[in-house]
Write a protein that holds these residues in place. Sequence first.
Motif, PDB file in Angstrom:
ATOM      1  N   GLY A  95       0.706  -1.132  -0.091  1.00  0.00           N
ATOM      2  CA  GLY A  95      -0.115   0.022   0.067  1.00  0.00           C
ATOM      3  C   GLY A  95       0.940   1.375   0.011  1.00  0.00           C
ATOM      4  O   GLY A  95       0.649   2.278  -0.698  1.00  0.00           O
ATOM      5  N   GLU A  96       1.827   1.219   0.853  1.00  0.00           N
ATOM      6  CA  GLU A  96       2.813   2.361   0.917  1.00  0.00           C
ATOM      7  C   GLU A  96       3.519   2.673  -0.345  1.00  0.00           C
ATOM      8  O   GLU A  96       3.711   3.876  -1.032  1.00  0.00           O
ATOM      9  CB  GLU A  96       3.825   2.199   2.027  1.00  0.00           C
ATOM     10  N   TRP A  97       3.993   1.472  -1.014  1.00  0.00           N
ATOM     11  CA  TRP A  97       4.611   1.594  -2.466  1.00  0.00           C
ATOM     12  C   TRP A  97       3.898   2.111  -3.477  1.00  0.00           C
ATOM     13  O   TRP A  97       4.180   2.976  -4.452  1.00  0.00           O
ATOM     14  CB  TRP A  97       5.115   0.205  -2.704  1.00  0.00           C
ATOM     15  N   VAL A  98       2.489   1.723  -3.480  1.00  0.00           N
ATOM     16  CA  VAL A  98       1.426   2.121  -4.434  1.00  0.00           C
ATOM     17  C   VAL A  98       1.125   3.514  -4.254  1.00  0.00           C
ATOM     18  O   VAL A  98       1.356   4.448  -5.256  1.00  0.00           O
ATOM     19  CB  VAL A  98       0.307   1.567  -4.190  1.00  0.00           C
ATOM     20  N   ASP A  99       1.218   4.215  -3.155  1.00  0.00           N
ATOM     21  CA  ASP A  99       1.099   5.473  -2.875  1.00  0.00           C
ATOM     22  C   ASP A  99       2.186   6.372  -3.409  1.00  0.00           C
ATOM     23  O   ASP A  99       1.998   7.472  -4.172  1.00  0.00           O
ATOM     24  CB  ASP A  99       0.837   5.865  -1.396  1.00  0.00           C
ATOM     25  N   LEU A 100       3.327   5.980  -3.280  1.00  0.00           N
ATOM     26  CA  LEU A 100       4.534   6.495  -3.755  1.00  0.00           C
ATOM     27  C   LEU A 100       4.546   6.631  -5.366  1.00  0.00           C
ATOM     28  O   LEU A 100       4.798   7.656  -5.930  1.00  0.00           O
ATOM     29  CB  LEU A 100       5.856   5.834  -3.165  1.00  0.00           C
ATOM     30  N   VAL A 101       4.242   5.173  -5.994  1.00  0.00           N
ATOM     31  CA  VAL A 101       4.174   5.499  -7.003  1.00  0.00           C
ATOM     32  C   VAL A 101       3.174   6.168  -7.946  1.00  0.00           C
ATOM     33  O   VAL A 101       3.370   7.164  -9.078  1.00  0.00           O
ATOM     34  CB  VAL A 101       3.784   3.838  -7.640  1.00  0.00           C
ATOM     35  N   GLU A 102       1.938   6.358  -7.218  1.00  0.00           N
ATOM     36  CA  GLU A 102       1.008   7.280  -7.729  1.00  0.00           C
ATOM     37  C   GLU A 102       1.544   8.535  -7.673  1.00  0.00           C
ATOM     38  O   GLU A 102       1.167   9.431  -8.366  1.00  0.00           O
ATOM     39  CB  GLU A 102      -0.440   7.127  -6.941  1.00  0.00           C
ATOM     40  N   LEU A 103       1.962   9.049  -6.507  1.00  0.00           N
ATOM     41  CA  LEU A 103       2.530  10.283  -6.306  1.00  0.00           C
ATOM     42  C   LEU A 103       3.543  10.739  -7.405  1.00  0.00           C
ATOM     43  O   LEU A 103       3.384  11.902  -7.990  1.00  0.00           O
ATOM     44  CB  LEU A 103       3.014  10.661  -4.925  1.00  0.00           C
TER      45      LEU A 103
END
Length: 517
Positions: A95-103
């Motif tokens: 979840g944390e990595w997805v947020d980073l990629v989306e940002l």
Amino acid sequence: MKSLIVREYLRVSKDSKGTGKSPDQQHDENVNAFDRQGWLLHPDPPYRDTDRSASRFARRGREDFKRLITDLEEDTFDADVLAIWESSRGSRRVGEWVDLVELCKERTVCIWVTTHGRLYDPSNARDRRSLLEDAVDAEYESDKSSERIQRDVRAAAEGGRPHGKNIYGYHRVYDQKTGELERIEPHPEQGPIVQEAARRILEGQSFYAVAKDFNERGVERRRPTRKQHRSNLGWTAPAVKQMLTMPAYAGKRQHRGEILGHVEAMWPALIDFDTWLKLQVIMSPPERKRTNDWPARYLLTGIAVCGVCGAPARIGKQNAGRRKDKVTGEPLPKPVDEHGNELPYPHYNSYVCVGVPGKTGFHVAMRQEHLDEVVTGLLLARLARPDFLTGGGEPGKDTDAERQAVLAKIAGYQKYLDDVRMEAAEKLRFDLLLDQEARIQPKIKAAQKRLEQLSEMDPLVLRLVQGGAILRGWDALELADKRRVIRAVVTPRINRVGPDSKGQRGINRDRVDPIWR
């Protein structure tokens, strides 16, 4: 074609020596890769988290990772590329990595992974899939490692083997060739100290008396401490008691708080088990109920600590009268009342270091009202800071980004109401103000409630901060609640009077160091 600007995120899970060697090595390899690509390194220092895990089992947050997320959210990242040494250094949580990629996708920031030798574009579907697959793999490996560790710990417990650091009183012997643990022996110096403490408590001596004697004899303390203000504390009564409650000294293995009676530990007992059980009854008799609920009389007793030894401060009386004539040196008579009866010399209260058992004298003292005023001022200034509520979070969760968003939402609502108030005053449309306040205030309260859920802070501290008028709210608190707020936020450290301040009258604020939590 202009050169791309790169900012790094460096991380290492364990750094017991505190050297930061692994992040430095990551940085060197990253820089070599940037040179080959012809990219420019951003002038600001890299985002850097040393001795911080990125798995969902982490107990401490990653401050610079939160700062990276905030910079991306607020569009202050100021670079074209985010560089990491390998994907798992970024995060081991999907979840944390997805947020980073989306940002990164939203801010058109590419991601460079040095070990892959590849630049990923999060707006490209194939690149994004590759990055997310790495996140799934990293989280899977993290979970596997955790399960393996738990199995190993259980197996070690059932086999009577130790787990964690060496226990005071014992010495571990390792095979010089393989490095495997061969046996655990009583420490020739520490072992007898444990046995002596147990014998003396069984004889009826107090924990304080044992600690005092150990300090007078120069017995090295059980555990070193990283807290500088407690580094000279030595043996204390609670330390003696805590040591003797450990079943390891009875040759028993403990797992998750339970003594494994069927398991024989691989180390010999320093205290036989029956004696150890008897010792527990003596130290904590079942009929003794410890409540410690007596009302406090002073704001900082037991909270403020000595800047020399780290011991807590108590209240002591200081003489405020002159016992001797300044000229003749003759003793002055005591003051008398209207009937001629002698009165005690005037005095005032001071916070005094209680000292360490066995070490003569105290180290520091400071007038009560002076320390109360300094600490209260520091505390209220801290609580009034706009960023105060961003300091904590739900244990084990990266919630800083959401807290920042909630704070921004609250600020936006409040600014909107301020604008409405101005417009209503100009147009004399107070019905408009009442209408908008009725619509917006519930949203503000909902956001404040969410902010409270995201914080680790004491609810009393949150209510005080969110009440708005912090000084008025503080003045309305009972003494016990004020002490609770102080304990939750700060430990005041009282230092000795400096050579430049000797003889100074009034409040010496430089003597107080706040240790913020």
